[in-house]
Design an enzyme around this catalytic site. Sequence first.
Site, PDB file in Angstrom:
ATOM      1  N   GLY A  10       0.922  -1.756  -0.456  1.00 48.34           N
ATOM      2  CA  GLY A  10      -0.074   0.066   0.156  1.00 48.34           C
ATOM      3  C   GLY A  10       0.758   1.306  -0.234  1.00 48.34           C
ATOM      4  N   ARG A 183      -5.049  -2.923  10.584  1.00 45.10           N
ATOM      5  CA  ARG A 183      -5.310  -5.060  10.192  1.00 45.10           C
ATOM      6  C   ARG A 183      -4.491  -5.171  11.673  1.00 45.10           C
ATOM      7  NH1 ARG A 183      -3.773  -6.197   4.623  1.00 45.10           N
ATOM      8  NH2 ARG A 183      -1.789  -4.925   4.952  1.00 45.10           N
TER       9      ARG A 183
HETATM   10  O1  F6P Z   1      -1.156  -2.035   5.776  1.00 44.69           O
HETATM   11  C1  F6P Z   1      -1.247  -0.653   5.070  1.00 44.69           C
HETATM   12  C2  F6P Z   1      -2.756  -0.958   5.262  1.00 44.69           C
HETATM   13  O2  F6P Z   1      -3.281   0.642   5.295  1.00 44.69           O
HETATM   14  C3  F6P Z   1      -4.065  -1.371   6.324  1.00 44.69           C
HETATM   15  O3  F6P Z   1      -3.915  -0.700   7.951  1.00 44.69           O
HETATM   16  C4  F6P Z   1      -5.264  -1.415   6.124  1.00 44.69           C
HETATM   17  O4  F6P Z   1      -6.042  -2.538   6.053  1.00 44.69           O
HETATM   18  C5  F6P Z   1      -4.632  -2.070   4.128  1.00 44.69           C
HETATM   19  O5  F6P Z   1      -3.481  -1.508   4.066  1.00 44.69           O
HETATM   20  C6  F6P Z   1      -5.343  -1.552   2.993  1.00 44.69           C
HETATM   21  O6  F6P Z   1      -4.998  -1.599   1.818  1.00 44.69           O
HETATM   22  P1  F6P Z   1      -6.199  -1.177   0.023  1.00 44.69           P
HETATM   23  O7  F6P Z   1      -7.188  -1.643   0.472  1.00 44.69           O
HETATM   24  O8  F6P Z   1      -4.745  -0.757  -0.099  1.00 44.69           O
HETATM   25  O9  F6P Z   1      -5.900  -2.897  -0.195  1.00 44.69           O
END
Ligand code: F6P
Length: 350
Positions: A10, A183
């Site tokens: 991310g 998470r």
């Molecule tokens: O790992 C970073 C994070 O921001 C988590 O807290 C979140 O669950 C996740 O990325 C969401 O990622 P995406 O919506 O991009 O799959």
Amino acid sequence: MRIGLLTGGGDAPGLNAVIRTVVLSAASRGWEVVGIKHGFAGLLGKCDVAPLTRQSVSGIAHLGGTILRTTNRGNPLRYPVQHADGSVTENDRTDELIANAHQFGIDALIAIGGDGTLKIALELVRRGMKIVGVPKTIDNDVSCTITTFGFDTAVNTAIEAIDKLHTTAESHDRVIVMEVMGRHAGFIALHAGVAATADVILIPELPYDIEKVCEKIVSIVVAAEGAYGRDERTPPSGVSPSRREIRAGNVAEQLVQEIHERTAKECRSLVLGHLQRGGMPTGYDRLLATRFGAAAVRAVEQEAWGQMVALQSPHLVNVPITEVLREEKRVSLTHDIVEAARAIGISLGD
Ligand code: F6P
């Protein structure tokens, strides 16, 4: 020396400041940098690789996102292949990736990413690639570094939101549950919740007791997306609670229902979501990103393959990625921030 540079996982505010610094630090040594687009996937198939110059990284340090694009899919070790019947199998495409890196004359790679990216990097190092890692996550859950860029920006975004929710929640005598990212780790919820004086903070590291939550509630509950109740269905054996499937967006809604049923209070929920990943990095994050970028180029100079640059205040150090991946970084329940939260009357739902 030609360095390949990529961002994986991310995005996080500060990535562009790292990219700019790597390019400028390399240029000052007479080295070249090529940008690999969409993480490791940019070295697969037709490849998406382009030179990065002083000009191409000019004026980007303050911008959110990543000019190299990123993805949290397309792991070359387990690359998904969709078949005509709809089934999906996984292929190991690392040989192809390594061959393409040679093809582009890449001598060393700098991979900026979280645990997932670092795991891939480590496996590629074992297969002979020369890679240095730079930690990245807004969740602050990479071990061996005190913090990562992007975290401070995300916390500030959450603080601003909580400040605004306080006034409307109190005006209406409502309870507002705000869900933040995290998470597996509750750093954003804890730091933002304490700084913005939430009434209740719920983190994945400490399963909550809904009765205790309801006893405390005045107006604002900050919950990490991975928070869960003590009496929730126990995860399948062998899987730690923090590894269970996360229902992003469900936590706030579930809490609102539970709190309303028990207290009859009027409740609302807000999922802050990807706002936490966007926007300009704070000054702290820009500076940390710049330090990480410069340290990564120094690590290439030192041939510190398989190592990650890390902040171990006041110094920047190199740590073996094997060390980083040994333990998952989580909020310590004995940390002074947890103690401070309790001391000022914030409930952690226990
Ligand atoms: O790992 C970073 C994070 O921001 C988590 O807290 C979140 O669950 C996740 O990325 C969401 O990622 P995406 O919506 O991009 O799959």
